[in-house]
Design a protein around this motif. Structure first.
Motif: not given
Length: 190
Positions: A160-184
């Motif tokens: 709920s705070v510091a929500v804009e910091l890009p500190r989540r990192f995802c493997l491009d193209g993975s089918r196993f993400l908790s949600r799509p890369a870059g989504a909020r």
DNA sequence: GAGGCGATTGGCT
DNA sequence: GCCAATCGCCTCG
């Protein structure tokens, strides 16, 4: 095997470099595809207000597990980087021990076996007893990644705070993400 | 000592 | 899209 110096670096760099690294608990696990970085200067971090009973292992040695209970029922795991910094492991590919994962998680789509910090811990059998354990000793096994991955950074999830910091990192193209890369927002279908 | 709330997930509308 | 589950931790008084 990654030694402790790997984890005692800038936490964002550690979070990036953990993408593609394999993690197993008693031979059940797979390659990390999604991480988030947290440090004590970060209002979204558990360690922002200093050491507490819950976050004690985050202020202990690097290269250990920080396992906490979320919403009273789920377990989530971080890798400690020392001095209150750590990397939340949010998703891995179900590579080894998939039958065990399915049994622990119930009959769910394989894409959802380890897609999320709570799901991942359930699939690997991680609970509060793992808090503070060294990652370079059984029951953990950490493997080197095979190739340099392509990574997408974006905002972290569920804070709920510091929500804009890009500190989540995802493997491009993975089918196993908790949600799509870059989504909020959390993935809805499941 | 009490009250609020969460680094989530899954089920129902 | 909304909300319950579920309880320990943290903040405040």
């Amino acid at each position: 095997m990654l030694d402790h110096t790997f984890f005692e670096r800038d936490v964002e760099q550690v979070a990036r470099d953990l993408i593609g690294v394999s993690i197993f608990v008693c031979d059940v696990g797979g390659a990390i595809v999604e991480t988030e970085a947290y440090d004590p200067g970060d209002p979204a971090a558990h360690t922002f207000r200093g050491p507490t009973r819950r976050n004690a292992s985050m202020f202990g040695p690097a290269a250990r597990a920080y396992v906490y209970r979320s919403h009273g029922l789920h377990w989530c795991m971080n890798v400690t980087c020392g001095h209150g910094a750590g990397v939340l492991i949010r998703a891995i590919t179900p590579d080894a021990g998939v039958a065990v994962m399915r049994a622990r998680r119930g009959a769910v789509d394989d894409r959802l076996l380890c897609a999320g910090p709570g799901r991942l811990c359930q699939a690997l059998g991680i609970d509060g007893r793992f808090d503070g354990l060294p990652l370079d000793q059984p029951p953990f096994t950490i493997g080197l990644r095979e190739a340099e991955p392509t990574i997408t950074a974006g905002p972290r999830i569920g804070i709920s705070v510091a929500v804009e910091l890009p500190r989540r990192f995802c493997l491009d193209g993975s089918r196993f993400l908790s949600r799509p890369a870059g989504a909020r927002r959390p993935r809805r279908s499941a």
